[in-house]
Design an enzyme around this catalytic site. Structure first.
Site, PDB file in Angstrom:
ATOM      1  N   LYS A 191      -3.088  -3.296  -0.957  1.00 17.15           N
ATOM      2  CA  LYS A 191      -2.692  -1.715  -1.738  1.00 17.15           C
ATOM      3  C   LYS A 191      -1.531  -1.149  -0.519  1.00 17.15           C
ATOM      4  O   LYS A 191      -0.687  -0.551  -0.948  1.00 17.15           O
ATOM      5  CB  LYS A 191      -3.727  -1.092  -1.513  1.00 17.15           C
ATOM      6  N   TYR A 196      -8.312  -6.079   0.641  1.00 16.65           N
ATOM      7  CA  TYR A 196      -8.036  -4.933  -0.409  1.00 16.65           C
ATOM      8  C   TYR A 196      -6.986  -3.949   0.378  1.00 16.65           C
ATOM      9  O   TYR A 196      -5.881  -3.697  -0.520  1.00 16.65           O
ATOM     10  CB  TYR A 196      -9.116  -4.300  -0.840  1.00 16.65           C
TER      11      TYR A 196
END
Ligand code: NAD
Length: 248
Positions: free
Chosen positions: A160, A156
């Site tokens: 990002k 993740y």
């Protein structure tokens, strides 16, 4: 200040959480908002109907940002039908947590596909429309996790952080076309994505937030309205942190 009358905005993943708050805030400033969803049609309808009931303009549009051809086609059709596209909020995102030694390849791929490839597809399709008009605003919803990392969020965090590279690259590429491209990095925000956390985890996080509270989706939406507005005309390639001081 910050009025968006006459502008058309698309918000991906606009049926709930941060996307919903951004859609509602942009509409409150006068924008005609297209609320994108992938599964929650009823929730997306509720958001759009709520905006219309308050005197605003909104509609819904189903497309999966993880499907590049479908995303590009949908954005192109929306822009043609509404005659313009001024603001694109690439908010849709997924988080599949897991410690590195247990992380599954398919989960890495899913996050990369939606969070990174999806954002690029949205940027490609929307800049195509915006460059003809010689004006536009693209806002990527990244995360504080992309800036500071987190245990159990390697993939993740990678997606990002990638969004920040995308923001800076697209900003440089389209500055001459008067299209500004910025990212928001929210901190810990109370939404469905974070509901799964137990009280002990939340307490731990609270200790790391100098402002002493978990953020609300509206905190992020205010930053989104600013970046979408004419008042932010000289901001591009920037990362706006909305994190209560959690990372400075
Ligand atoms: P959420 O899970 O409530 O909302 C995510 C939205 O994205 C949902 O509406 C979902 O249907 C949509 N979505 C997911 N996959 C999609 C796809 N393939 N195509 C179209 N839509 C899709 O989560 P949220 O907390 O509102 O998160 C919104 C964004 O903010 C995400 O990108 C997330 O990574 C980011 N973010 C959230 C937090 C937080 O603390 N909640 C912090 C930092 C960043």
């Amino acid at each position: 200040m910050f009025r968006l009358d006459g502008k058309v905005a698309i918000v991906t993943g606009g049926s709930r959480g941060i996307g919903r708050a951004c859609a509602e805030a942009l509409a409150a400033q006068g924008a005609h908002v297209v609320v994108n969803y992938v599964k929650g049609e009823a929730a997306a309808k509720e958001v759009a109907e709520g905006i219309v009931a308050r005197g605003g303009k909104a509609e819904i549009a189903a497309f999966d940002v993880g499907d590049t051809p479908a995303t590009e086609k949908a954005i192109d059709e929306i822009a043609k039908r509404l005659g313009r596209l001024d603001i694109f909020v690439a908010n849709a995102g997924i988080a599949i947590d897991g410690l590195l030694l247990r992380v599954k390849e398919e989960d890495i791929d899913r996050q990369l596909n939606v969070n990174v490839k999806g954002a690029i597809a949205c940027a490609k399709a929307s800049t195509k429309v915006m460059m003809r008009a010689k004006v536009g605003r693209i806002i990527f919803v990244s995360s504080v996790i992309g800036e500071m990392g987190n245990v159990g969020q390697t993939a993740y965090a990678a997606t990002k952080a990638a969004l920040l590279g995308i923001t800076k690259s697209v900003a440089r590429e389209f500055a001459s076309r008067n299209i500004t491209v910025n990212a928001i990095t929210p901190g810990f925000i109370e939404t469905d994505m974070t509901h799964g956390m137990n009280d002990a985890m939340k307490e731990q996080i609270l200790k790391a937030i100098p402002l002493g509270r978990i953020g609300g989706a509206k905190d992020v939406a205010s930053a989104c309205v600013y970046l979408a507005s004419d008042e932010a005309a000289y901001m591009t390639g920037q990362v706006l942190r909305v994190n209560g001081g959690m990372y400075v």
